[in-house]
Design a protein around this motif. Structure first.
Motif, PDB file in Angstrom:
ATOM      1  N   LEU A  15      67.371  12.971  60.316  1.00 42.66           N
ATOM      2  CA  LEU A  15      67.107  14.161  59.508  1.00 42.66           C
ATOM      3  C   LEU A  15      65.639  14.562  59.600  1.00 42.66           C
ATOM      4  CD1 LEU A  15      67.803  16.275  57.296  1.00 42.66           C
ATOM      5  CD2 LEU A  15      67.193  14.510  55.619  1.00 42.66           C
ATOM      6  N   CYS A  16      64.743  13.611  59.405  1.00 44.13           N
ATOM      7  CA  CYS A  16      63.313  13.925  59.446  1.00 44.13           C
ATOM      8  C   CYS A  16      62.902  14.425  60.829  1.00 44.13           C
ATOM      9  CB  CYS A  16      62.490  12.701  59.061  1.00 44.13           C
ATOM     10  SG  CYS A  16      62.602  12.237  57.319  1.00 44.13           S
ATOM     11  N   ASN A  17      63.421  13.805  61.864  1.00 43.22           N
ATOM     12  CA  ASN A  17      63.083  14.205  63.217  1.00 43.22           C
ATOM     13  C   ASN A  17      63.576  15.628  63.512  1.00 43.22           C
ATOM     14  OD1 ASN A  17      62.082  13.365  65.972  1.00 43.22           O
ATOM     15  ND2 ASN A  17      64.191  13.870  66.493  1.00 43.22           N
ATOM     16  N   ALA A  18      64.836  15.893  63.180  1.00 43.99           N
ATOM     17  CA  ALA A  18      65.396  17.227  63.433  1.00 43.99           C
ATOM     18  C   ALA A  18      64.691  18.285  62.603  1.00 43.99           C
ATOM     19  CB  ALA A  18      66.897  17.220  63.129  1.00 43.99           C
ATOM     20  N   THR A  19      64.387  17.953  61.358  1.00 41.81           N
ATOM     21  CA  THR A  19      63.700  18.902  60.489  1.00 41.81           C
ATOM     22  C   THR A  19      62.312  19.217  61.013  1.00 41.81           C
ATOM     23  OG1 THR A  19      64.907  18.148  58.526  1.00 41.81           O
ATOM     24  CG2 THR A  19      62.822  19.279  58.146  1.00 41.81           C
ATOM     25  N   SER A  74      56.457  11.924  60.739  1.00 39.86           N
ATOM     26  CA  SER A  74      55.878  10.601  60.536  1.00 39.86           C
ATOM     27  C   SER A  74      56.671   9.786  59.523  1.00 39.86           C
ATOM     28  CB  SER A  74      54.424  10.729  60.078  1.00 39.86           C
ATOM     29  OG  SER A  74      53.638  11.364  61.072  1.00 39.86           O
ATOM     30  N   VAL A  75      57.176  10.442  58.483  1.00 38.15           N
ATOM     31  CA  VAL A  75      58.041   9.748  57.521  1.00 38.15           C
ATOM     32  C   VAL A  75      59.253   9.176  58.241  1.00 38.15           C
ATOM     33  CG1 VAL A  75      59.556  10.034  55.526  1.00 38.15           C
ATOM     34  CG2 VAL A  75      57.303  11.107  55.522  1.00 38.15           C
ATOM     35  N   GLY A  76      59.861   9.967  59.101  1.00 41.50           N
ATOM     36  CA  GLY A  76      61.020   9.503  59.852  1.00 41.50           C
ATOM     37  C   GLY A  76      60.699   8.311  60.735  1.00 41.50           C
ATOM     38  N   LYS A  77      59.530   8.322  61.361  1.00 37.30           N
ATOM     39  CA  LYS A  77      59.144   7.209  62.222  1.00 37.30           C
ATOM     40  C   LYS A  77      59.014   5.916  61.417  1.00 37.30           C
ATOM     41  CE  LYS A  77      58.126   7.279  66.047  1.00 37.30           C
ATOM     42  NZ  LYS A  77      58.947   7.007  67.253  1.00 37.30           N
ATOM     43  N   ALA A 221      61.740  16.483  53.406  1.00 38.07           N
ATOM     44  CA  ALA A 221      62.521  17.341  54.292  1.00 38.07           C
ATOM     45  C   ALA A 221      62.998  18.593  53.562  1.00 38.07           C
ATOM     46  CB  ALA A 221      63.712  16.566  54.845  1.00 38.07           C
ATOM     47  N   GLN A 222      63.398  18.424  52.300  1.00 41.19           N
ATOM     48  CA  GLN A 222      63.904  19.555  51.523  1.00 41.19           C
ATOM     49  C   GLN A 222      62.836  20.637  51.351  1.00 41.19           C
ATOM     50  OE1 GLN A 222      65.034  18.542  47.528  1.00 41.19           O
ATOM     51  NE2 GLN A 222      66.393  20.298  47.310  1.00 41.19           N
TER      52      GLN A 222
END
Length: 278
Positions: A15-19, A74-77, A221-222
């Motif tokens: 999700l974080c990456n796509a966003t 970065s959060v997603g990583k 993300a939101q």
């Protein structure tokens, strides 16, 4: 996209990456001011100190949105690590929210003059915050003086004051924005009560420690998606990549809320009751 999607580290990373990728593309869209040719407007209203005020306002909005996308990525990583980080995502998420909310604030202005005024207010705030260190920035003091001189020549511009981030986020997300941002801020500023609760829950393996971290990613993300969608709305751009992320976010949010309800230990961090595409 399924109505429900398991909220786990892999899916949150996706999700974080796509966003972040979708936001990055939106931030790089050509500058468009509804009903106005930006170059013509700037030729009429610019001067030697600020030759392109409206274009600059759009550039500032895009820069904030790009920064928000970087933080969300970065959060997603951190979630994708073999042992996901559980505290530092809050600080990155907070920065993502601050950047995205400023971009949103610039974009929701319904007149070019208001957009320029808001950009001007952000510049002025930034110069004030850097007063003690401007001497270390090449020509920083002179740039600040030039900007203030330019603003004083624009009596036609409406007044604008930079809102507190908490107030901005509350306007973006009335249901959960203020509370979620406050929670991020407590982590970022080392609130002792929050810290001790986090350490204790980690030591005993309490599930809500991980749930809080997942909530940080969902919230970042939101807010980023809301800001990106506002850009698409203003520019009449394709919303599909962002809408796909919104659907994934909604599914993960539902799963997240069910997990919180199952443990009964949630702290309120996260995404409220879900949301629809603005």
């Amino acid at each position: 996209m399924p109505a429900e999607l398991e909220v786990n580290w892999e899916n949150l990373y996706l999700l974080c990456n796509a966003t972040a990728l979708a936001i990055n593309d939106v931030a790089k869209l050509p500058f468009i001011e509804p009903g106005i040719q930006i170059d013509e407007y700037d030729r009429e209203h610019g001067d030697e100190l600020m030759p392109d005020p409206l274009k600059t306002a759009h550039q500032c909005s895009s820069a904030f949105l790009l920064g928000a996308g970087d933080f969300i990525y970065s959060v997603g990583k951190l979630f994708s690590l073999e042992s996901p980080m559980l505290t530092s995502p809050a600080v990155l998420a907070r920065s993502a929210v601050e950047y995205a909310s400023r971009s949103w604030w610039l974009n929701v202005a319904d007149l070019p003059e208001l957009r320029i005024s808001r950009m001007s207010a952000l510049f002025n705030q930034s110069y004030q915050e850097m007063t003690s260190s401007l001497g270390a920035v090449p020509d920083g003091i002179e740039v600040g003086k030039q900007f203030n001189t330019w603003r004083s020549r624009q009596p036609h511009l409406p007044k604008a004051k930079v809102p507190k981030i908490a107030n901005l986020v509350a306007k973006m997300l009335p249901d959960n924005g203020a509370d979620a941002y406050e929670d991020l801020s407590r982590v970022a500023h080392g609130n002792l009560v929050q810290l001790l609760g986090t350490v204790y829950s980690a030591n005993i393996g309490a599930p809500f420690h991980a749930q809080n971290a997942q909530g940080y990613g969902l919230f970042a993300a939101q807010v980023g998606l809301v800001a990106g969608l506002e850009v698409c709305e203003m520019k009449g751009a394709d919303r599909t990549p962002l809408e796909n992320c919104v659907q994934m976010h909604a599914a993960l949010s539902q799963s997240y809320l069910m997990a919180e309800a199952g443990t009964g230990t949630g702290t309120g961090t996260g995404t409220g009751t879900g949301w629809s595409i603005p």
